[in-house]
Design a protein around this motif. Structure first.
Motif, PDB file in Angstrom:
ATOM      1  N   SER A  44      -9.220 -59.599  38.590  1.00 23.22           N
ATOM      2  CA  SER A  44      -9.287 -58.333  39.327  1.00 23.22           C
ATOM      3  C   SER A  44      -8.006 -57.525  39.175  1.00 23.22           C
ATOM      4  O   SER A  44      -8.052 -56.316  38.913  1.00 23.22           O
ATOM      5  CB  SER A  44      -9.545 -58.590  40.812  1.00 23.22           C
ATOM      6  OG  SER A  44     -10.823 -59.123  41.021  1.00 23.22           O
ATOM      7  N   ASP A  47      -6.912 -55.687  35.919  1.00 22.79           N
ATOM      8  CA  ASP A  47      -7.500 -54.367  35.685  1.00 22.79           C
ATOM      9  C   ASP A  47      -6.503 -53.323  36.198  1.00 22.79           C
ATOM     10  O   ASP A  47      -6.253 -53.233  37.400  1.00 22.79           O
ATOM     11  CB  ASP A  47      -8.828 -54.271  36.445  1.00 22.79           C
ATOM     12  CG  ASP A  47      -9.538 -52.947  36.287  1.00 22.79           C
ATOM     13  OD1 ASP A  47      -8.919 -51.961  35.814  1.00 22.79           O
ATOM     14  OD2 ASP A  47     -10.723 -52.877  36.668  1.00 22.79           O
ATOM     15  N   GLN A  49      -6.714 -50.273  36.709  1.00 24.26           N
ATOM     16  CA  GLN A  49      -7.265 -49.328  37.691  1.00 24.26           C
ATOM     17  C   GLN A  49      -7.120 -49.865  39.115  1.00 24.26           C
ATOM     18  O   GLN A  49      -7.023 -49.090  40.062  1.00 24.26           O
ATOM     19  CB  GLN A  49      -8.730 -49.018  37.381  1.00 24.26           C
ATOM     20  CG  GLN A  49      -8.932 -48.299  36.064  1.00 24.26           C
ATOM     21  CD  GLN A  49      -8.075 -47.037  35.971  1.00 24.26           C
ATOM     22  OE1 GLN A  49      -8.053 -46.215  36.877  1.00 24.26           O
ATOM     23  NE2 GLN A  49      -7.346 -46.903  34.876  1.00 24.26           N
ATOM     24  N   VAL A  50      -7.108 -51.174  39.275  1.00 20.62           N
ATOM     25  CA  VAL A  50      -6.873 -51.796  40.589  1.00 20.62           C
ATOM     26  C   VAL A  50      -5.368 -51.914  40.830  1.00 20.62           C
ATOM     27  O   VAL A  50      -4.858 -51.468  41.866  1.00 20.62           O
ATOM     28  CB  VAL A  50      -7.551 -53.183  40.679  1.00 20.62           C
ATOM     29  CG1 VAL A  50      -7.248 -53.846  42.021  1.00 20.62           C
ATOM     30  CG2 VAL A  50      -9.055 -53.070  40.464  1.00 20.62           C
ATOM     31  N   ARG A 114     -12.779 -53.744  40.848  1.00 18.32           N
ATOM     32  CA  ARG A 114     -13.302 -52.395  40.600  1.00 18.32           C
ATOM     33  C   ARG A 114     -14.825 -52.328  40.563  1.00 18.32           C
ATOM     34  O   ARG A 114     -15.427 -51.301  40.908  1.00 18.32           O
ATOM     35  CB  ARG A 114     -12.740 -51.851  39.278  1.00 18.32           C
ATOM     36  CG  ARG A 114     -13.170 -50.427  39.000  1.00 18.32           C
ATOM     37  CD  ARG A 114     -12.321 -49.755  37.943  1.00 18.32           C
ATOM     38  NE  ARG A 114     -12.061 -50.559  36.788  1.00 18.32           N
ATOM     39  CZ  ARG A 114     -12.551 -50.290  35.586  1.00 18.32           C
ATOM     40  NH1 ARG A 114     -13.354 -49.270  35.394  1.00 18.32           N
ATOM     41  NH2 ARG A 114     -12.230 -51.047  34.562  1.00 18.32           N
ATOM     42  N   TRP A 117     -16.328 -51.282  43.974  1.00 17.76           N
ATOM     43  CA  TRP A 117     -15.944 -50.018  44.599  1.00 17.76           C
ATOM     44  C   TRP A 117     -17.179 -49.174  44.904  1.00 17.76           C
ATOM     45  O   TRP A 117     -18.214 -49.278  44.236  1.00 17.76           O
ATOM     46  CB  TRP A 117     -15.030 -49.234  43.682  1.00 17.76           C
ATOM     47  CG  TRP A 117     -13.655 -49.813  43.487  1.00 17.76           C
ATOM     48  CD1 TRP A 117     -13.141 -50.955  44.030  1.00 17.76           C
ATOM     49  CD2 TRP A 117     -12.623 -49.276  42.664  1.00 17.76           C
ATOM     50  NE1 TRP A 117     -11.859 -51.158  43.598  1.00 17.76           N
ATOM     51  CE2 TRP A 117     -11.510 -50.142  42.768  1.00 17.76           C
ATOM     52  CE3 TRP A 117     -12.522 -48.146  41.860  1.00 17.76           C
ATOM     53  CZ2 TRP A 117     -10.318 -49.898  42.091  1.00 17.76           C
ATOM     54  CZ3 TRP A 117     -11.330 -47.911  41.184  1.00 17.76           C
ATOM     55  CH2 TRP A 117     -10.242 -48.782  41.303  1.00 17.76           C
TER      56      TRP A 117
END
Length: 195
Positions: A44, A47, A49-50, A114, A117
């Motif tokens: 997780s 990533d 984006q996280v 992500r 979400w």
């Protein structure tokens, strides 16, 4: 005296919320972390984006980073709650919510993988953990915040009753930069159930 010992001494002087609970919600199970969560956490937080939305997470994030973090969390030396957000039944680790004592104040932080979400799961998890925390520590004010470029997380907090108290610049490890940070706080009487 190292910071861990100092923080522990403060926690002993001031009662904490007690051991981290297991909390069941309609769609989630929140539980204390285990060392076996390392692979899911690394996946997780690997990533960007996280990771970019969290202040203390490096990028890239590796399995050893997860193990190092889990060793501290599972040592049971701090009054903090760090709960794995999991799916009931199969116990798949999809995120984390932490309520931790920092500089004499309780702070809430959270993240989701992500792929989870936009489903209302963060609101559900944060509400459940905060509501349980306030049952044990009703006079406490919780502090939190979001990076200014994370409106979805700010929406989660506002929906639950957090109020904006200011804006600052804080260092984001994954971004290797100072980032605008919206600061928030929540008292027990202001907590609202998410829609």
């Amino acid at each position: 005296m190292n910071a861990l010992v100092t923080e522990r001494a403060r926690a002993v002087a001031r009662p904490g919320p007690g051991p981290a609970p297991v909390i069941e919600t309609e769609r989630l199970r929140l539980r204390p972390h285990r060392l076996s969560d390392a692979a899911a956490i690394a996946d997780s937080l690997g990533d960007f984006q996280v990771a970019r939305m969290l202040s203390r997470v490096p990028a890239p994030y590796h399995h050893q980073d997860a193990l190092d973090w889990l060793n501290r969390q599972t040592a049971d030396v701090l009054p903090d709650w760090t709960l794995a957000i999991t799916t009931p039944g199969d116990d798949v680790h999809i995120g984390c919510i932490g309520i931790e004592l920092r500089h004499g104040q309780w702070h809430v932080g959270y993240w989701l993988n992500r792929f989870y979400w936009g489903k209302g799961l963060a609101s559900e998890a944060v509400h459940a953990a905060v509501e349980r925390f306030f049952r044990r520590m009703p006079e406490t004010v919780l502090h939190s915040g979001v990076f200014a470029d994370n409106p979805a997380s700010l929406k989660v907090q506002e929906k639950l009753g957090f109020r904006i108290t200011g804006c600052s610049q804080i260092y984001a490890l994954a971004r290797n930069a100072m980032v605008a940070h919206i600061e928030t706080r929540l008292a027990a009487e202001d907590l609202r159930r998410p829609d």
